[in-house]
Design an enzyme around this catalytic site. Structure first.
Site, PDB file in Angstrom:
ATOM      1  N   GLY A   1       0.781  -1.228   0.000  1.00  0.00           N
ATOM      2  CA  GLY A   1       0.000   0.000   0.000  1.00  0.00           C
ATOM      3  C   GLY A   1       0.811   1.275   0.000  1.00  0.00           C
ATOM      4  O   GLY A   1       0.309   2.329   0.391  1.00  0.00           O
ATOM      5  N   SER A   2       2.069   1.230  -0.430  1.00  0.00           N
ATOM      6  CA  SER A   2       2.871   2.470  -0.430  1.00  0.00           C
ATOM      7  C   SER A   2       2.282   3.497  -1.395  1.00  0.00           C
ATOM      8  O   SER A   2       2.315   4.698  -1.136  1.00  0.00           O
ATOM      9  CB  SER A   2       4.333   2.174  -0.785  1.00  0.00           C
ATOM     10  OG  SER A   2       4.460   1.815  -2.141  1.00  0.00           O
ATOM     11  N   ASN A   3       1.679   3.032  -2.491  1.00  0.00           N
ATOM     12  CA  ASN A   3       1.026   3.986  -3.399  1.00  0.00           C
ATOM     13  C   ASN A   3      -0.229   4.565  -2.759  1.00  0.00           C
ATOM     14  O   ASN A   3      -0.508   5.760  -2.877  1.00  0.00           O
ATOM     15  CB  ASN A   3       0.679   3.303  -4.726  1.00  0.00           C
ATOM     16  CG  ASN A   3       1.883   3.266  -5.651  1.00  0.00           C
ATOM     17  OD1 ASN A   3       2.212   4.266  -6.277  1.00  0.00           O
ATOM     18  ND2 ASN A   3       2.549   2.147  -5.703  1.00  0.00           N
TER      19      ASN A   3
ATOM     20  N   LEU B   1      -4.175  -7.166  -7.423  1.00  0.00           N
ATOM     21  CA  LEU B   1      -3.647  -8.256  -8.261  1.00  0.00           C
ATOM     22  C   LEU B   1      -4.707  -9.105  -8.948  1.00  0.00           C
ATOM     23  O   LEU B   1      -4.384 -10.021  -9.683  1.00  0.00           O
ATOM     24  CB  LEU B   1      -2.736  -9.161  -7.411  1.00  0.00           C
ATOM     25  CG  LEU B   1      -1.460  -8.466  -6.909  1.00  0.00           C
ATOM     26  CD1 LEU B   1      -0.613  -9.432  -6.098  1.00  0.00           C
ATOM     27  CD2 LEU B   1      -0.653  -7.916  -8.076  1.00  0.00           C
TER      28      LEU B   1
ATOM     29  N   HIS C   1       1.003   0.526 -13.574  1.00  0.00           N
ATOM     30  CA  HIS C   1       1.806  -0.673 -13.856  1.00  0.00           C
ATOM     31  C   HIS C   1       3.278  -0.261 -13.803  1.00  0.00           C
ATOM     32  O   HIS C   1       3.657   0.767 -14.387  1.00  0.00           O
ATOM     33  CB  HIS C   1       1.433  -1.239 -15.226  1.00  0.00           C
ATOM     34  CG  HIS C   1       2.147  -2.507 -15.535  1.00  0.00           C
ATOM     35  ND1 HIS C   1       1.814  -3.703 -14.919  1.00  0.00           N
ATOM     36  CD2 HIS C   1       3.200  -2.764 -16.350  1.00  0.00           C
ATOM     37  CE1 HIS C   1       2.647  -4.639 -15.354  1.00  0.00           C
ATOM     38  NE2 HIS C   1       3.491  -4.098 -16.219  1.00  0.00           N
TER      39      HIS C   1
ATOM     40  N   ASP D   1      -3.785  -4.931 -17.957  1.00  0.00           N
ATOM     41  CA  ASP D   1      -2.812  -3.937 -18.446  1.00  0.00           C
ATOM     42  C   ASP D   1      -3.011  -3.528 -19.894  1.00  0.00           C
ATOM     43  O   ASP D   1      -2.043  -3.257 -20.599  1.00  0.00           O
ATOM     44  CB  ASP D   1      -1.384  -4.509 -18.298  1.00  0.00           C
ATOM     45  CG  ASP D   1      -1.109  -4.879 -16.861  1.00  0.00           C
ATOM     46  OD1 ASP D   1      -0.378  -5.858 -16.641  1.00  0.00           O
ATOM     47  OD2 ASP D   1      -1.640  -4.200 -15.965  1.00  0.00           O
TER      48      ASP D   1
HETATM   49  C1  GRF Z   1       3.430  -1.101  -7.509  1.00  0.00           C
HETATM   50  O1  GRF Z   1       4.670  -1.501  -8.055  1.00  0.00           O
HETATM   51  C2  GRF Z   1       2.474  -0.839  -8.634  1.00  0.00           C
HETATM   52  O2  GRF Z   1       3.080  -0.348  -9.808  1.00  0.00           O
HETATM   53  C3  GRF Z   1       1.926  -2.210  -8.907  1.00  0.00           C
HETATM   54  O3  GRF Z   1       1.839  -2.850  -7.643  1.00  0.00           O
HETATM   55  C4  GRF Z   1       2.771  -2.238  -6.756  1.00  0.00           C
HETATM   56  C5  GRF Z   1       2.014  -1.735  -5.564  1.00  0.00           C
HETATM   57  O4  GRF Z   1       2.896  -1.409  -4.565  1.00  0.00           O
HETATM   58  N1  GRF Z   1       0.650  -2.149  -9.539  1.00  0.00           N
HETATM   59  P1  GRF Z   1       2.274  -0.834  -3.174  1.00  0.00           P
HETATM   60  O5  GRF Z   1       1.388  -1.924  -2.592  1.00  0.00           O
HETATM   61  O6  GRF Z   1       1.502   0.411  -3.526  1.00  0.00           O
HETATM   62  O7  GRF Z   1       3.473  -0.536  -2.334  1.00  0.00           O
END
Ligand code: GRF
Length: 186
Positions: A12-14, A84, A103, A144
């Site tokens: 979940g870093s994004n 996923l 992606h 994708d």
């Molecule tokens: C990221 O690399 C994103 O590009 C891909 O999954 C990963 C998610 O990372 N879709 P996080 O869980 O947000 O850290």
């Protein structure tokens, strides 16, 4: 105030970067995080941020239960950030043109089923690519393959490993994903 709902399966870093970006609460807010993995780190991020988290099973996604729950949050934008599983047709149809994904490679290369996480960066390094990056795109019925919204690149050198590429790409994600979302909602 626009509503952003995030779907995530992992750390979940994004999601954290997006939550931080909209923290000033002017344009938009993340009002829910949907997750298919009860052990995912993103659930801790939701809890810390005081954001509703909806954990669901494959059956609930398939049966339309998740779509029902989703409608309660009235999303203006659905953001897949490390989600996923395939989004089912009922959600894609209900929110056509309002679902985006990030992606960690320059689609159409290095995309499709099984291409996620380190698999992507390993393929980039193994194939001797001289650049990689991120692709933010609309979500359709295939992995994708929706229309590309934005791409950002990083160089890949002979000394790069899948770990160093992963770190560079991760930085790009956190830098650009929130502002691309902001532009889409403005
Ligand atoms: C990221 O690399 C994103 O590009 C891909 O999954 C990963 C998610 O990372 N879709 P996080 O869980 O947000 O850290």
């Amino acid at each position: 105030m626009k509503n952003i709902v995030i779907f995530a399966s992992g750390a979940g870093s994004n999601a954290a970067a997006i939550i931080r970006h909209f923290n000033d609460g002017s344009l938009a807010r993340v009002n829910a995080i949907f997750c298919n993995n009860p052990k995912a780190g993103v659930l801790g991020i939701a809890e810390e941020a005081g954001i509703s988290a909806e954990v669901f099973s494959r059956e609930e996604l398939r049966s339309g239960k998740v779509l029902e729950k989703l409608q309660d949050y009235q999303p203006d934008l659905i953001v897949l950030a490390g989600f996923l599983w395939m989004m089912p047709h009922d959600i894609i149809n209900a929110y056509n043109g309002k679902i985006i994904n990030i992606h960690p490679a320059l689609l159409p290369k290095f995309g499709g089923k099984g291409m996620y996480g380190m698999n992507v960066h390993k393929a980039v390094v193994d194939q001797g690519e001289t650049e990689s990056g991120i692709t933010i795109h609309y979500v359709d019925e295939h992995y994708d393959s929706g229309d590309i919204i934005a791409q950002f690149k990083v160089p890949v050198g002979p000394d790069d490993t899948c770990d160093t590429v992963s770190a560079k790409v991760r930085q790009l994600e956190h830098k650009h994903f929130p502002s691309v979302i902001e532009k889409l909602l403005s």
